[in-house]
Each structure stands twice: as C-alpha cells, then as structure tokens.
Design an enzyme around this catalytic site. Structure first.
Site, PDB file in Angstrom:
ATOM      1  N   GLY A   1      41.642  46.183  40.828  1.00 43.13           N
ATOM      2  CA  GLY A   1      41.403  46.319  39.386  1.00 43.13           C
ATOM      3  C   GLY A   1      40.554  47.552  39.110  1.00 43.13           C
TER       4      GLY A   1
ATOM      5  N   ASP B   1      33.413  42.992  38.775  1.00 35.45           N
ATOM      6  CA  ASP B   1      33.027  41.608  39.091  1.00 35.45           C
ATOM      7  C   ASP B   1      31.680  41.474  39.801  1.00 35.45           C
ATOM      8  OD1 ASP B   1      35.484  40.792  38.064  1.00 35.45           O
ATOM      9  OD2 ASP B   1      36.471  40.878  40.015  1.00 35.45           O
TER      10      ASP B   1
HETATM   11  O1  F6P Z   1      38.734  42.189  39.801  1.00 33.00           O
HETATM   12  C1  F6P Z   1      38.680  42.636  38.488  1.00 33.00           C
HETATM   13  C2  F6P Z   1      39.396  41.674  37.559  1.00 33.00           C
HETATM   14  O2  F6P Z   1      39.290  42.186  36.252  1.00 33.00           O
HETATM   15  C3  F6P Z   1      38.898  40.235  37.599  1.00 33.00           C
HETATM   16  O3  F6P Z   1      37.721  40.047  36.877  1.00 33.00           O
HETATM   17  C4  F6P Z   1      40.075  39.513  37.033  1.00 33.00           C
HETATM   18  O4  F6P Z   1      40.123  38.184  37.507  1.00 33.00           O
HETATM   19  C5  F6P Z   1      41.246  40.309  37.555  1.00 33.00           C
HETATM   20  O5  F6P Z   1      40.750  41.583  37.911  1.00 33.00           O
HETATM   21  C6  F6P Z   1      42.370  40.467  36.577  1.00 33.00           C
HETATM   22  O6  F6P Z   1      43.414  41.109  37.234  1.00 33.00           O
HETATM   23  P1  F6P Z   1      44.644  41.802  36.506  1.00 33.00           P
HETATM   24  O7  F6P Z   1      44.165  43.043  35.837  1.00 33.00           O
HETATM   25  O8  F6P Z   1      45.577  42.091  37.625  1.00 33.00           O
HETATM   26  O9  F6P Z   1      45.155  40.828  35.506  1.00 33.00           O
END
Ligand code: F6P
Length: 320
Positions: free
Chosen positions: A12, A128
C-alpha cells in the site's frame, strides 16, 4: 563495490515514499552510484520496467503524496522461479543492489533477493505503523494527521445533533492509527485489535454517557476489520440516547502531502539505506528507535515482538 542501485515502492502506498525515493536517488548520485527506478513494486522487477533516475527526475516530488514509481502487491513473488527471473532482469540491467520501501511482506522479498546475491535494504513505508524494527513508519504521521482533521470535524457536527460518531480508521490488524487518533481527538472510546471488542460493553458505555452524563456527543474510534460500523451505528441509535452515525475514513488516509515529520523520516532513512549498501551490507532494514536512525537484519526485525502500547492505552483511559 556498488555501482547501480535499484529502488522500488511496494504494498500500500504511503505519504513520504516520494521523499524516500528522492533521498536514495540523490545520496547515491552524490556518491557516483547510478540509480534505477523500478515501476510498480516487485512486478516491475519481473517485467523489467526500469527507468534511469537522474537528479532532476526526483525534483518536485518531496511534497507529493503517493509514489511516483507506482506500487503493487505481488503475492507470487514468494515463488522461487519468480525471484530468479527478477534476479536475472536485475543482472541484465546491471543493478547490483536494491532499496525496497514497503511493509513486512516487502521486507521478506528483500531478504529473499539478498540471499540470491543482490544486497537489499528495506525501508518501512506504510500508514499502519505495523512494521517491526522501528518505532515509526514512513506515512503514519501524515495519515494520523488526516484522521485527526476528519475526527475534529465530526466532533463539531456530532455535538450539534447529540450524535455518536463511530469512525473506522485503517491499520490492518494494528491499532496505532486508532489509538493515536483517539488520544489526539479526546475520543470517548477506542476499539482496536489490542483492546478487543465487546458490543454489549460498548452500548452500555454509550448509554451511560448519553443518559447519565448527558454528553452532547461521543466519538468512538475503531480499527478496520473489527466489526460492521454501519450496523453498530444503528444499534447505538436503538439502544442509547445518541443517534449513531458511522464514517469509514478509507483510502483518504493514504493520500495527501506528507507532513514534515514524514519527509524528515523518509529523507533520513533513504540516506541510511545508501550508506549501508555502500558498506556492502544487505538484508537489513532501517528504522527509527528512540529518535535515532538504526538498522538491523530483516530476520531479526521480523522476529522482534512489537513494543508494548500499554502505556498509551493507560494514558487514553486516564484522560477519557
Ligand atoms: O497497509 C496499508 C493499508 O491501507 C491498510 O491499512 C489497509 O488494510 C490496506 O492497506 C488496504 O489495502 P488496499 O489499498 O489494497 O485496499
């Protein structure tokens, strides 16, 4: 001797990743090392989407959110054959070392490549704050800032209408965004993987706050992946004198211009990554511990228990 360093951002995205790309690029170039930007995380290594970075390639990106290199998740990277293909692509390009900015999954990839002969350094990049081996990750502070700004606004409207705002924040199994937001905003409750969740207890407390204390509003900050916040808001309306409203902050937390603390952190960590590679060190991750930039073997970091948040939860309880 390291001659050409690759850099990629993985997982992410997080505000401050661009500052890390800039710091790695400029520190390396200053030391006569060429830099190759790898697009879209480990996928770019596999597909060979490389771009030579010059000093000017990283101008005007320090204040930009997201990552100019793009990011992706590539679960197949665990496979040995995929890793070998990446090593072949890097060797063909003359890349002899790599900086990876991402989460713990990205660290595992960096470790695997180091074992295959390409020295890699991991930098913790995620909102996170869930990466071992560091007190803070690049992006956490900016995301916290966004959460606080949003919750402050929700407080205004909630107290006008005697409402309970249930605010879901990100964190992916780590409660730091929820906890820090709750303390910073003077929330009435924080619910996170560390606190556990008991719906009856939550409703009981909100009933007390609305009916015995006559509070005009209540702010409940809850980590994602714990419960359906819309359903909880409906139960609050049915079982307490507050009307409940749920807000999921979502991906807004991932964007925006990085706050100075993230820019500083990313710049310091990027510099450190290049220093380590110049010393011939690979398989390490960079962190900030007690405000000092540090590094340790990735294997050691991944085995370390997370430092306890007990004191901060106690602080929350004392101030509520
Ligand atoms: O790891 C960062 C994060 O934003 C988390 O907080 C969240 O659970 C996840 O990535 C969301 O992932 P995506 O952008 O793939 O939906």
């Amino acid at each position: 001797m390291v001659r050409k360093i690759g850099i990629l951002t993985s997982g992410g995205d997080a505000p401050g990743m661009n500052a890390a790309i800039r710091a790695v690029t400029r520190t390396a170039l200053r030391n006569g090392i060429e830099v190759i930007g790898v697009h879209d995380g480990y996928r770019g290594l596999l597909e060979g989407t490389f771009e030579k970075l010059e000093r000017g390639s990283v101008s005007n990106i320090l204040d930009r959110g997201g990552t100019v290199l793009g990011s992706a998740r590539l679960p197949e990277f665990k496979e040995d054959e995929i890793q070998n293909a990446c090593v072949r692509n890097m060797s063909r390009e003359g890349i002899d070392a790599l900086v990876v900015v991402g989460g713990d999954g990205s660290y595992r990839g960096a470790l695997a490549l180091t074992k295959k002969g390409i020295n890699c350094i991991g930098l913790p990049g995620t909102i996170d704050n869930d990466i071992p081996g560091t007190d803070f990750t690049i992006g956490f502070e900016t995301a916290l800032n966004t959460c606080v700004e949003c919750v402050d606004k929700l407080r205004d409207t909630s107290s006008s209408h005697q409402r309970c705002a249930i605010v879901e924040v990100m964190g992916n199994h780590c409660g730091d965004l929820a906890l820090y937001t709750a303390i910073s905003c003077g929330a009435e409750m924080v619910i996170s993987p560390e606190t556990g969740y008991d719906e009856l207890e939550v409703l009981e407390r909100l009933r007390y706050l609305s009916e015995a204390v006559h509070k005009r509003h209540a702010l409940v900050i809850i980590s994602e992946k714990i419960t359906d916040v819309s359903a909880l808001a409906k139960k609050v309306s049915l079982n307490t004198s507050f009307s409940g409203r749920a807000t999921v902050l979502g991906h807004i937390q991932r964007g925006g211009s990085p706050v100075p603390r993230d820019r500083m952190l990313a710049s310091r960590m990027g510099e450190k990554a290049v220093d380590l590679l110049m010393e011939g060190i690979g398989g390490h991750c960079v962190g900030i511990i007690d405000n000092k930039i540090t590094s340790m073997p990735i294997e050691e970091a991944l085995e370390r228990p997370r430092s306890s948040r007990k004191r901060l939860y106690r602080l929350f309880d004392r101030l509520v």
